[in-house]
Every structure is written in structure tokens, then in C-alpha cells.
Scaffold this motif. Structure first.
Motif, short mmCIF file in Angstrom:
data_model
loop_
_atom_site.label_atom_id
_atom_site.label_comp_id
_atom_site.label_asym_id
_atom_site.label_seq_id
_atom_site.Cartn_x
_atom_site.Cartn_y
_atom_site.Cartn_z
N LEU A 156 -33.16 35.97 -54.01
CA LEU A 156 -33.94 35.49 -55.15
C LEU A 156 -35.36 35.86 -55.14
O LEU A 156 -35.87 36.21 -55.73
N GLY A 157 -35.97 35.81 -53.81
CA GLY A 157 -37.31 36.04 -53.95
C GLY A 157 -37.58 37.78 -53.49
O GLY A 157 -38.85 38.25 -53.74
N TYR A 158 -36.64 38.34 -53.36
CA TYR A 158 -36.67 39.99 -53.20
C TYR A 158 -37.04 40.72 -54.38
O TYR A 158 -36.17 40.52 -55.18
N GLU A 159 -38.22 41.18 -54.34
CA GLU A 159 -38.51 41.89 -55.68
C GLU A 159 -38.76 41.09 -56.78
O GLU A 159 -38.76 41.64 -57.92
N LEU A 160 -39.02 39.82 -56.63
CA LEU A 160 -39.22 38.97 -57.66
C LEU A 160 -40.24 38.84 -58.48
O LEU A 160 -40.20 39.04 -59.80
N PRO A 161 -41.49 39.44 -57.88
CA PRO A 161 -42.89 39.67 -58.85
C PRO A 161 -42.27 40.83 -59.87
O PRO A 161 -42.54 40.73 -61.14
N GLN A 162 -41.82 41.77 -59.33
CA GLN A 162 -41.33 43.04 -60.52
C GLN A 162 -40.24 42.47 -61.47
O GLN A 162 -40.37 42.70 -62.56
N GLY A 163 -39.50 41.70 -61.03
CA GLY A 163 -38.55 41.12 -61.84
C GLY A 163 -39.01 40.45 -63.15
O GLY A 163 -38.76 40.30 -64.22
N ILE A 164 -40.12 39.44 -62.59
CA ILE A 164 -40.62 38.51 -63.41
C ILE A 164 -41.44 39.33 -64.48
O ILE A 164 -41.52 39.10 -65.75
N GLU A 165 -42.36 40.06 -64.06
CA GLU A 165 -43.01 41.22 -65.07
C GLU A 165 -42.32 41.72 -65.89
O GLU A 165 -42.53 42.13 -67.28
N ARG A 166 -41.03 42.40 -65.53
CA ARG A 166 -40.18 42.89 -66.52
C ARG A 166 -39.62 41.94 -67.63
O ARG A 166 -39.38 42.54 -68.72
N VAL A 167 -39.18 40.88 -67.14
CA VAL A 167 -38.71 39.84 -68.31
C VAL A 167 -39.90 39.23 -69.08
O VAL A 167 -39.63 39.28 -70.25
N TRP A 168 -41.06 39.16 -68.48
CA TRP A 168 -42.10 38.94 -69.53
C TRP A 168 -42.24 40.09 -70.62
O TRP A 168 -42.46 39.60 -71.63
N LYS A 169 -42.23 41.16 -70.16
CA LYS A 169 -42.32 42.31 -71.14
C LYS A 169 -41.11 42.07 -72.12
O LYS A 169 -41.38 42.42 -73.44
N GLN A 170 -40.06 41.87 -71.68
CA GLN A 170 -38.71 41.92 -72.60
C GLN A 170 -39.05 40.60 -73.66
O GLN A 170 -38.75 40.78 -74.82
N LEU A 171 -39.66 39.52 -73.02
CA LEU A 171 -39.64 38.49 -74.15
C LEU A 171 -40.72 38.78 -75.04
O LEU A 171 -40.66 38.38 -76.28
#
Length: 282
Positions: free
Chosen positions: A262-277
Motif C-alpha cells: 500500500l505504501g509503495y509509490e503511494l505519493p505518486q499514486g495520490i498525485e495522479r488521482v488528485w489530477k484525475q479528480l
């Protein structure tokens, strides 16, 4: 009635956890196929040994997606046709370029120095027949990875769906590729496609999963989206934000299994979902 159809589970080595990635040997009346290939050489060799022990021709490997823990074991199957979507193949190559060194660090000599990749392109709706049993590929698109897919067969009125990491059955999940919104759409598509008694073979966790587990996965994904919506959008993503997200997910799914993932590359995933939102809002 088909009496000689069996699905055999192999749990392969995984970084940090010893046996946490699933692959399958599917036995039809006259032939055998493998679905996904694990990561470690020793695990893929175990997978092949099981397939060959059944005394029927081993015909092919079918891939659900291109994350390294599912494809690097293909080195043990280089003599066989390996079927995957073009998106899966392209993604596997991208993943290999950026992650092979990490795989080597974690698995050492159990990680192949040279990786093998799928050799045969499969398209949405294509069907392959092994031993009189049809396996149909459904392209799901972005989800847990950049390109997820499902292999579906029906035997004696029961659907057998091989969905890779689209379902992580009561474990934590990887969000680093940043497709959580589309991932939910994939779950909803499966809910419309699969019947209530379907057997759902997953990439992580107890397998087979059941129809009700689709809703559980959807709730897990929705919690992730709702959680990051309410957090301050600082980039790069802070450790505090990562900690809050992981804490909320642990409350929903109180297990240690794949919590590190869950924590692996999580910052990257959060930023990408923010952009999609933001794109959805616009």
C-alpha cells in the motif's frame, strides 16, 4: 459434465513476504495452461513442475497484467506461447526498466538477470481453446496496473474468472499507478459480467474469492478516493499525508498482509488521482 477441470493455486515468493503472489495451473480434460507466472525463479519453477506433473501437455501461459510480481517468472516458460494484451506487454517493459534493480535487491539470485516477456498479443473478446475449454479475454484497461485484464471460462454452468490484482482479497492493494477511479469502474463491470456463484481467482489473498468480495474491494477503493479528497494538496506529497492515508486504509482492512505494498509509490499514486479528480470536476 466436465469431470477433469481443476484449478491449482501456487503461492509465489514476494518481496518482504515469502508467499503472497498467486498464479494458477488450470487443468482441462486433455491440456494444461498456466495463468500468471509469479516473480521468483524458484516459484515459477514450482509452478511449471506442478503443471508438468499432471501428465498432460502444457500449452501456454495467459497473463492478466504486467506488474513484475506476475511476469518475471516467465523466464521458466520461454518455450511456450505467452498471451497478453499489447497494453500489458508495453506496461511490463516499462515496469522492467524502472523496477528490475529493486527486484534483484529483494530476491537476489531468485530474480532473473534477463527477463522474458509475453510473445502473443491477445485482444478484447478473443477466445482460446485448451482441451475443449474456451478461455475468453476481457480487456479492462487501467486499474490496479496501467492495463488489467480478465480470463473467463465457464465449465458446467460455473464461471471461473481470473482477474489478477483487480481483486486483492482482504489484503491491502497497490495504488502507485494512480488509476483508482477507473479501477472502481472495472469492479462495477465485473459485477455486471459475473454471476453470484462465480469463482474469482485473484492475484493476492485467499483464492478463489466470491462475488461479495467485489463490493468489498470497491469499498476499499472508494475509501482511498474519499480520504485523499479531503487532504491538503501539497506536492510533493508529505509523509504526514501518506501516514493519514495508510492509517485510514488500515482501519478499514485491519491486516498486515501487503500493507507494505500500500505504501509503495503511494505519493505518486495520490498525485495522479488528485489530477484525475480535478479532470472529472472540470
Amino acid at each position: 459434465m466436465v469431470t477433469d477441470f481443476k484449478v491449482h493455486l501456487v503461492r509465489g515468493r514476494f518481496p518482504v513476504l515469502p508467499s503472497a503472489v498467486n498464479a494458477y495451473v488450470v487443468e482441462t480434460p486433455t491440456e494444461v495452461v498456466v495463468i500468471d507466472a509469479t516473480a521468483a525463479i524458484s516459484s515459477s519453477q514450482e509452478l511449471r513442475a506442478l503443471a508438468e506433473s499432471l501428465g498432460k501437455p502444457l500449452k501456454a501461459v495467459l497473463m492478466t497484467h504486467g506488474h513484475p510480481d506476475h511476469f518475471t517468472g516467465l523466464v521458466t516458460f520461454k518455450d511456450l506461447p505467452v498471451y497478453a494484451s499489447q497494453g500489458c506487454i508495453d506496461f511490463a517493459h516499462r515496469e522492467d526498466e524502472t523496477k528490475w534493480q529493486g527486484g534483484k535487491q529483494y530476491l537476489g539470485e531468485d530474480f532473473p538477470d534477463e527477463r522474458s516477456f509475453p510473445s502473443q498479443v491477445i485482444k478484447d473478446g478473443d477466445t482460446l481453446n485448451f482441451g475443449g475449454i474456451d478461455f475468453t479475454y476481457t480487456e479492462l484497461g487501467p486499474g490496479e496496473s496501467d492495463d488489467d485484464g480478465m480470463w473467463l471460462t465457464e465449465v458446467d454452468g460455473i464461471q471461473h474468472a481470473f482477474v489478477g490484482d483487480t481483486i486483492c482479497n482482504h489484503t491491502h492493494a497497490f495504488f502507485g499507478d494512480g488509476h483508482a477511479l477507473h479501477w472502481i469502474e472495472n469492479i462495477e463491470r465485473l459485477q455486471k459480467t459475473l454471476r453470484l456463484d462465480a469463482k474469482i481467482y485473484v492475484g493476492h489473498g485467499d483464492s478463489p474469492a466470491h462475488y461479495a468480495d467485489l463490493e468489498d474491494q470497491k469499498a476499499y477503493l472508494q475509501l482511498f478516493i474519499d480520504t485523499i479528497k479531503d487532504l491538503p494538496r501539497e506536492t510533493p506529497v508529505t509523509e504526514e499525508v501518506v501516514g493519514k492515508v495508510m492509517g485510514r486504509m488500515k482501519e478499514f482492512q485491519p491486516t498486515e498482509e501487503l500493507f507494505f505494498l500500500l505504501g509503495y509509490e503511494l505519493p505518486q499514486g495520490i498525485e495522479r488521482v488528485w489530477k484525475q479528480l480535478d479532470e472529472v470536476k472540470a
